[in-house]
Design an enzyme around this catalytic site. Structure first.
Site, PDB file in Angstrom:
ATOM      1  CE  LYS A  11      79.695 -85.971  99.284  1.00 44.28           C
ATOM      2  NZ  LYS A  11      78.320 -85.652  98.877  1.00 44.28           N
ATOM      3  NE  ARG A  86      78.874 -80.490 101.465  1.00 47.54           N
ATOM      4  CZ  ARG A  86      78.645 -81.660 102.073  1.00 47.54           C
ATOM      5  NH1 ARG A  86      79.480 -82.128 102.957  1.00 47.54           N
ATOM      6  NH2 ARG A  86      77.575 -82.363 101.775  1.00 47.54           N
ATOM      7  NE  ARG A 125      70.510 -89.880 102.055  1.00 44.34           N
ATOM      8  CZ  ARG A 125      71.696 -89.299 101.870  1.00 44.34           C
ATOM      9  NH1 ARG A 125      72.640 -89.910 101.172  1.00 44.34           N
ATOM     10  NH2 ARG A 125      71.935 -88.118 102.388  1.00 44.34           N
ATOM     11  NE  ARG A 159      71.818 -86.862 106.505  1.00 47.54           N
ATOM     12  CZ  ARG A 159      72.893 -86.745 105.730  1.00 47.54           C
ATOM     13  NH1 ARG A 159      73.649 -87.802 105.479  1.00 47.54           N
ATOM     14  NH2 ARG A 159      73.216 -85.592 105.197  1.00 47.54           N
ATOM     15  NE  ARG A 170      71.823 -82.135 102.256  1.00 54.58           N
ATOM     16  CZ  ARG A 170      71.642 -83.453 102.314  1.00 54.58           C
ATOM     17  NH1 ARG A 170      70.435 -83.953 102.396  1.00 54.58           N
ATOM     18  NH2 ARG A 170      72.670 -84.264 102.314  1.00 54.58           N
TER      19      ARG A 170
HETATM   20  P1  AMP Z   1      76.801 -84.811 104.348  1.00 55.48           P
HETATM   21  O1  AMP Z   1      76.651 -85.863 105.384  1.00 55.48           O
HETATM   22  O2  AMP Z   1      78.172 -84.809 103.717  1.00 55.48           O
HETATM   23  O3  AMP Z   1      75.694 -84.835 103.325  1.00 55.48           O
HETATM   24  O4  AMP Z   1      76.684 -83.401 105.097  1.00 55.48           O
HETATM   25  C1  AMP Z   1      75.498 -83.033 105.771  1.00 55.48           C
HETATM   26  C2  AMP Z   1      75.497 -81.539 106.069  1.00 55.48           C
HETATM   27  O5  AMP Z   1      76.615 -81.230 106.920  1.00 55.48           O
HETATM   28  C3  AMP Z   1      75.673 -80.624 104.875  1.00 55.48           C
HETATM   29  O6  AMP Z   1      74.454 -80.383 104.195  1.00 55.48           O
HETATM   30  C4  AMP Z   1      76.203 -79.367 105.549  1.00 55.48           C
HETATM   31  O7  AMP Z   1      75.179 -78.668 106.231  1.00 55.48           O
HETATM   32  C5  AMP Z   1      77.133 -79.942 106.607  1.00 55.48           C
HETATM   33  N1  AMP Z   1      78.508 -80.124 106.075  1.00 55.48           N
HETATM   34  C6  AMP Z   1      79.167 -81.299 105.888  1.00 55.48           C
HETATM   35  N2  AMP Z   1      80.411 -81.083 105.400  1.00 55.48           N
HETATM   36  C7  AMP Z   1      80.527 -79.740 105.279  1.00 55.48           C
HETATM   37  C8  AMP Z   1      81.553 -78.885 104.804  1.00 55.48           C
HETATM   38  N3  AMP Z   1      82.716 -79.377 104.344  1.00 55.48           N
HETATM   39  N4  AMP Z   1      81.322 -77.553 104.811  1.00 55.48           N
HETATM   40  C9  AMP Z   1      80.168 -77.020 105.262  1.00 55.48           C
HETATM   41  N5  AMP Z   1      79.149 -77.775 105.701  1.00 55.48           N
HETATM   42  C10 AMP Z   1      79.308 -79.120 105.714  1.00 55.48           C
END
Ligand code: AMP
Length: 215
Positions: A11, A86, A125, A159, A170
């Protein structure tokens, strides 16, 4: 446009490529939350306790970072939403937030991909500490070993939520909480599906074709 897909489906990569091509604003809630953590803000401190273990932050926290970001930005911008919504509550909140701004969801693009492929992708990653450029131990190594292509830094890190057990959490949460929002968009004729195992540029091309349809 909304990009929906499990962690590691690409994404962020796609949103970055499309941002340049379409002149739209890439809004990644994960990035915004990581910025809050780096700034050691109260919101960042709350978010970190969830993110470090791979759980979703509470809906109101995710909604707040989106609203704050939109309020600061150009009111006429088009958005590529990466990682938001989400949950079902966030999807409903998004309709409200957009409605208040005279905007609406144009397309929801699902990037689908098998869990086994994701696990392999996510465990490799790493990123430059200085500029944030992302790499992968199999798919995208720096051109010169241990030197960032973009800024020349030699410091990299993984990360904290890309550690193996956190990845499994996740993925589980994606299936439990996020995948159920797909029908929310499908029922309104907004959902399109793209095969995330194709090459990065093929996935971008497919999404561009889909968006050309929206006009
Ligand atoms: P990402 O970078 O999109 O993989 O997001 C990393 C982490 O941020 C996720 O595993 C969640 O812990 C948190 N996160 C990101 N976007 C959301 C969202 N829309 N709702 C809840 N947690 C989020």
């Amino acid at each position: 446009m909304i990009l929906i897909g499990p962690p590691g489906s690409g994404k962020g990569t796609q949103a970055q490529r499309l941002e340049q091509k379409l002149g739209a604003v890439h809004l990644s809630t994960g990035e915004l939350l990581r910025d809050e953590i780096a700034a050691e803000s109260p919101l960042g401190k709350t978010a970190a306790t969830y993110m470090n273990t791979g759980r979703l932050v509470p809906d109101q926290v995710a909604v707040k970072v989106v609203v704050d970001h939109m309020d600061r930005g150009d009111p006429d911008a088009d958005y590529i939403l990466d990682g938001f919504p989400r949950t079902r509550i966030q999807a409903e909140e998004l309709d409200r937030i957009l409605g208040e701004r005279g905007l609406e969801v144009g397309k929801a693009v699902e990037i689908y991909i098998e869990d086994d492929v994701l696990k392999e992708r996510l465990t490799g990653r790493f990123a430059c500490v200085k500029c944030g450029e992302g790499y992968h131990k199999f798919f995208k190594r720096p051109e010169i070993e241990d030197v960032c292509d973009k800024c020349g830094s030699m410091e990299f890190d993984v990360r904290s939520d890309d550690m193996e057990e956190t990845i499994l959490t996740r993925l589980g949460i994606y299936h439990l909480e996020t995948a159920p929002i797909l029908p929310y968009y499908e029922n309104r004729g907004l959902l399109v599906k793209v095969d995330g195992e194709k090459s990065v540029s093929d996935v971008t091309k497919e999404i561009e074709l889909i968006l050309a349809d929206v006009g």
